[in-house]
Scaffold this motif. Structure first.
Motif, short mmCIF file in Angstrom:
data_model
loop_
_atom_site.label_atom_id
_atom_site.label_comp_id
_atom_site.label_asym_id
_atom_site.label_seq_id
_atom_site.Cartn_x
_atom_site.Cartn_y
_atom_site.Cartn_z
N ALA A 402 0.83 -1.21 0.00
CA ALA A 402 0.00 0.00 0.00
C ALA A 402 0.86 1.26 0.00
CB ALA A 402 -0.93 0.00 1.21
N MET A 403 1.89 1.28 0.86
CA MET A 403 2.78 2.45 0.89
C MET A 403 3.66 2.48 -0.36
SD MET A 403 1.99 4.17 3.60
CE MET A 403 0.32 3.61 3.30
N ASP A 404 4.07 1.31 -0.83
CA ASP A 404 4.87 1.27 -2.07
C ASP A 404 4.08 1.84 -3.24
OD1 ASP A 404 6.91 0.10 -0.67
OD2 ASP A 404 6.56 -1.94 -1.42
N PHE A 405 2.78 1.60 -3.26
CA PHE A 405 1.94 2.12 -4.33
C PHE A 405 1.92 3.65 -4.32
CE2 PHE A 405 -2.49 3.37 -5.64
CZ PHE A 405 -2.28 3.24 -7.01
N ILE A 406 1.73 4.23 -3.15
CA ILE A 406 1.75 5.71 -3.05
C ILE A 406 3.09 6.24 -3.53
CG2 ILE A 406 1.66 7.68 -1.46
CD1 ILE A 406 -0.25 5.99 0.29
N ASN A 407 4.18 5.63 -3.09
CA ASN A 407 5.50 6.10 -3.49
C ASN A 407 5.75 5.92 -4.98
OD1 ASN A 407 6.54 7.28 -1.16
ND2 ASN A 407 7.22 5.31 -0.31
N LEU A 408 5.22 4.85 -5.55
CA LEU A 408 5.34 4.65 -7.00
C LEU A 408 4.68 5.79 -7.76
CD1 LEU A 408 5.76 2.90 -9.62
CD2 LEU A 408 3.51 1.89 -9.11
N VAL A 409 3.44 6.10 -7.42
CA VAL A 409 2.70 7.13 -8.16
C VAL A 409 3.33 8.50 -7.96
CG1 VAL A 409 0.46 8.27 -8.38
CG2 VAL A 409 0.56 5.79 -8.07
N VAL A 414 6.72 12.95 -10.37
CA VAL A 414 7.84 13.88 -10.31
C VAL A 414 8.85 13.59 -11.41
CG1 VAL A 414 9.83 14.60 -8.92
CG2 VAL A 414 7.57 14.39 -7.86
N LYS A 415 9.17 12.32 -11.61
CA LYS A 415 10.14 11.96 -12.65
C LYS A 415 9.67 12.42 -14.03
CE LYS A 415 12.63 8.20 -14.86
NZ LYS A 415 12.88 6.74 -14.95
N ASP A 416 8.40 12.17 -14.34
CA ASP A 416 7.86 12.57 -15.65
C ASP A 416 7.98 14.09 -15.85
OD1 ASP A 416 7.25 9.94 -16.10
OD2 ASP A 416 5.09 10.16 -15.76
N ALA A 417 7.72 14.84 -14.77
CA ALA A 417 7.75 16.30 -14.88
C ALA A 417 9.17 16.84 -15.03
CB ALA A 417 7.09 16.93 -13.65
N LEU A 418 10.16 16.07 -14.61
CA LEU A 418 11.55 16.54 -14.66
C LEU A 418 12.23 16.25 -16.00
CD1 LEU A 418 12.85 15.65 -11.09
CD2 LEU A 418 12.07 17.86 -11.94
N THR A 460 -0.67 18.30 -1.50
CA THR A 460 -0.21 18.37 -2.88
C THR A 460 1.23 17.88 -2.96
OG1 THR A 460 0.46 20.69 -2.64
CG2 THR A 460 -1.76 20.26 -3.46
N LEU A 461 1.68 17.59 -4.18
CA LEU A 461 2.98 16.95 -4.40
C LEU A 461 4.05 17.97 -4.80
CD1 LEU A 461 4.51 14.21 -4.64
CD2 LEU A 461 3.85 14.20 -7.05
N LEU A 462 5.23 17.83 -4.21
CA LEU A 462 6.40 18.61 -4.61
C LEU A 462 7.56 17.67 -4.86
CD1 LEU A 462 4.95 20.38 -2.06
CD2 LEU A 462 6.64 22.04 -2.84
N ILE A 584 -2.25 14.81 -4.25
CA ILE A 584 -1.73 13.44 -4.31
C ILE A 584 -2.87 12.43 -4.42
CG2 ILE A 584 -0.46 11.69 -3.00
CD1 ILE A 584 1.22 14.14 -1.90
N ARG A 585 -3.93 12.65 -3.69
CA ARG A 585 -5.08 11.74 -3.76
C ARG A 585 -5.61 11.64 -5.19
NH1 ARG A 585 -9.02 13.31 0.63
NH2 ARG A 585 -9.15 15.20 -0.62
N GLN A 586 -5.69 12.79 -5.87
CA GLN A 586 -6.18 12.76 -7.24
C GLN A 586 -5.19 12.09 -8.17
OE1 GLN A 586 -9.45 13.94 -7.92
NE2 GLN A 586 -9.00 12.58 -9.65
N LEU A 587 -3.89 12.24 -7.91
CA LEU A 587 -2.88 11.54 -8.70
C LEU A 587 -3.08 10.02 -8.61
CD1 LEU A 587 0.45 13.45 -7.94
CD2 LEU A 587 -0.59 13.17 -10.18
N LEU A 588 -3.36 9.53 -7.42
CA LEU A 588 -3.59 8.09 -7.25
C LEU A 588 -4.82 7.63 -8.03
CD1 LEU A 588 -3.01 7.83 -3.38
CD2 LEU A 588 -1.38 7.25 -5.17
#
Length: 621
Positions: A402-409, A414-418, A460-462, A584-588
């Motif tokens: 469950a935590m791995d899933f959050i970290n994956l998303v 972030v990677k895609d945006a960079l 939100t995600l940074l 982040i919730r919407q990202l998931l």
């Protein structure tokens, strides 16, 4: 539910008195309030006559974030919080109608300070699922039109879904959307209406002309760069007001009220990445003459009444911020006198009204009910499947899918945006906290609500950059969550978690324990809970290689943590390389919707564990 128009004068006054939060009294007469003058001592004209007096009342909401009802779509239940707040513009509408009856509707102006069309599944549905760009009517436009707002400032979240969606919303609103500092990329001229002049009738006198100026935090340039780059620029709030306020005065404004989507306390989450501060309402009051009152938004705080002295005129400027989500309504009373043929504010005062003291306005609730019902069906509908169940129940003390899933998303976003930036080749890590031990994703069909349960906060995600030494210090701080114990157990979870510390005398909450993982390669470590806090992280490695102090990483992190929540070291001053203000919730939810399937074996692995002197610790639950 009762429509506020059915209240008798006595009941109405009792209702408003119960709802009042801080600030000034609601029921002082204009003549009484006007006895104290600000920079004007002439109580009589040169003939000895007492000058004409009147009052204009500004009613304000802000940061509604798509909330019409007192409803939590993710919990599928009425909204509740520890402070007893209730939410939704339908409740705010009851307070607004009661104040209009109390003051006289003709002397009231109703404003909003932005962040209207993002923040709930109700808002998301009409941006993405049944978009208003294809003809659907936005429920926030429906509600605000029925209430009869006079104007609303744009907030930064208005830009989240792109300019087409924002323009569609603008067309649907009967009130103007104001933003003086949203300007054309090449022209430098406002691309939305910068201000509006409203005339308030006064019996036996010429009307009061109220200028309403809209301003938004310049952070949009960073947070929504993907939507505004090449189209809209965002000059500073103070800088643009210095241009617009004199213009409004020249056009006949007796009174200037600013609806400002920018917090009162001068600060910036983006550091010096922009030459203008994110939160500038107090600066605006201090540095721009001829502003009488500011309806403050963006910061999500409660300011019943605050005065800031203008540096040039010495006159006080009234500020009020009505919390968020419709929890409060600002009431700003501006008392005026006729001075040399012009209306002038001589006294101002404000208070807030608490929405939890009143029922929803029945008419507003009924108008939006069809949209609400559609969204309830959506939230409870399947958006994908999961190949095997994931539970967060043990996430506090063992590595879970469950935590791995959050970290994956988070890490992938972030990677895609960079891509194409100087940080594109840095390894990406991500942090997640076990917010909700009751969260679970079932095997088989997965609904929006199932996914949302993993992330119960509106963070939100940074993306920030940290060195290897800073990553280790971060994890050491996180490991303070565990009590120091000897031996390997078996222990119950309560015997090892929620440690009392100097910063958490009541015990460290679950949300201040962060689990860190790598995106493309594994970040591995052990936490030795036999050791004192600060000396617990053992064997920290990335892709099997020990992490060096000077190594560089990008870390996906939430805004609560990055802004200092939990006191984690290094993060507040770390360079920010990604910040689009995406929830982040919407990202998931979006990830599951796009992928169609969650497959835990494809991303889950045991990368951290609790040990005691090198031996695995056993926790029985």
């Amino acid at each position: 539910m009762t429509d506020s128009s059915s209240f008798s004068p006595t009941t109405r006054r009792q209702l408003l008195a119960m709802a009042a939060v801080g600030g000034a009294g609601l029921f002082a007469a204009p003549s009484a309030l006007a006895d104290e003058h600000h920079g004007h001592d002439d109580h009589h004209d040169h003939h000895g006559h007492r000058p004409a007096r009147t009052r204009v009342t500004v009613l304000g909401t802000t940061d509604l974030h798509g909330n019409v009802y007192n409803w939590n779509y993710f919990a599928n239940a009425a909204y509740s919080d520890a402070k007893g707040n209730q939410i939704g513009v339908a409740k705010a509408a009851t307070l607004i109608k009661a104040m209009r009856e109390e003051r006289g509707a003709e002397s009231c102006l109703t404003l909003d300070a932005g962040d209207t069309i993002q923040g709930t599944p109700l808002a998301y549905y009409y941006a993405k699922i049944d978009p208003i760009t294809r003809g659907a009517k936005h429920p926030m436009a429906t509600a605000m039109n029925a209430i009869g707002y006079d104007a609303a400032a744009l907030g930064n979240h208005e830009f989240n879904y792109g300019m087409d969606t924002l323009r569609a919303f603008e067309r649907q609103c009967r009130h103007p959307l104001l933003s003086a500092n949203s300007v054309g990329w090449n022209t430098g001229r406002p691309v939305f209406r910068p201000y509006v002049l409203k005339r308030v009738k006064v019996r036996g006198q010429r009307p009061v002309t109220v200028g309403i100026l809209g301003l938004v935090t310049p952070g949009v340039a960073i947070w929504d760069a993907a939507n505004v780059e090449g189209k809209v620029k965002f000059p500073g709030i103070v800088e643009q007001a210095k241009v617009m306020v004199p213009r409004m005065k020249r056009e006949g404004a007796d009174v200037v009220v600013v609806s400002c989507h920018s917090g009162a306390t001068t600060s910036s989450s983006y550091g010096d990445a922009l030459p203008y501060p994110e939160n500038a309402s107090s600066l605006l009051a201090a540095q721009v003459p001829d502003i009488d009152a500011i309806l403050v938004g963006h910061a999500h705080v409660e300011i019943p009444q605050q005065f800031v002295t203008n540096e040039k005129t010495g006159r006080p400027v009234l500020l009020s911020e009505p919390l968020y989500w419709g929890m409060r309504v600002s009431v700003m009373d501006l008392d005026l006198e006729m001075v040399r043929g012009r209306w002038r504010v001589t006294k101002s005062a404000a208070t807030l009204l608490n929405a939890n003291t009143v029922p929803e306005d029945a008419r507003i609730a009924a108008l939006v009910r069809p949209a609400h019902e559609k969204v309830l069906s959506y939230v409870n509908s399947a958006i994908g499947t999961c190949t095997e169940a994931m539970s967060a129940s043990t996430s506090r003390y063992q590595d879970t899918a469950a935590m791995d899933f959050i970290n994956l998303v988070q890490g992938q976003a972030v990677k895609d945006a960079l891509a194409g930036t100087p940080q594109a080749d840095l390894p990406v890590l991500s942090i997640a906290a076990p917010f909700n031990k009751d969260a679970a994703i079932p095997a088989g069909e997965v609904t929006v609500r199932d996914v949302a349960g993993l992330y119960i906060y509106d963070n939100t995600l940074l993306g920030i950059t940290l060195t290897g030494a800073e990553v280790k210090a971060y994890l050491e701080w996180s490991a303070r969550y565990f009590k120091q114990v000897s031996g390997t157990g078996p222990f119950t979870a309560d015997q090892v978690t929620n440690a009392v510390t100097d910063t958490a005398p009541g015990g460290t909450p679950d949300y201040n324990y962060d689990i860190m993982g790598g995106l493309d390669k594994a970040l591995t470590y052990s936490i030795d809970i036999s050791q004192p806090a600060g000396s617990r992280i053992v064997g920290l490695a990335y892709d099997g290689v020990a992490v060096g102090d000077a190594d560089q990483f990008v870390v996906a992190i939430n805004n609560y943590r990055q802004s200092g929540g939990g006191g984690f070291p290094g993060v507040k001053t770390a360079p920010v390389v990604y910040n689009r203000q995406v929830e982040i919730r919407q990202l998931l939810i979006d990830w599951v919707t796009a992928q169609g399937q969650i497959d835990p074996p494809s991303f889950a692995s045991v990368d951290w564990k609790l040990v005691s002197g090198g031996a695995d610790v056993v926790i029985t639950g």
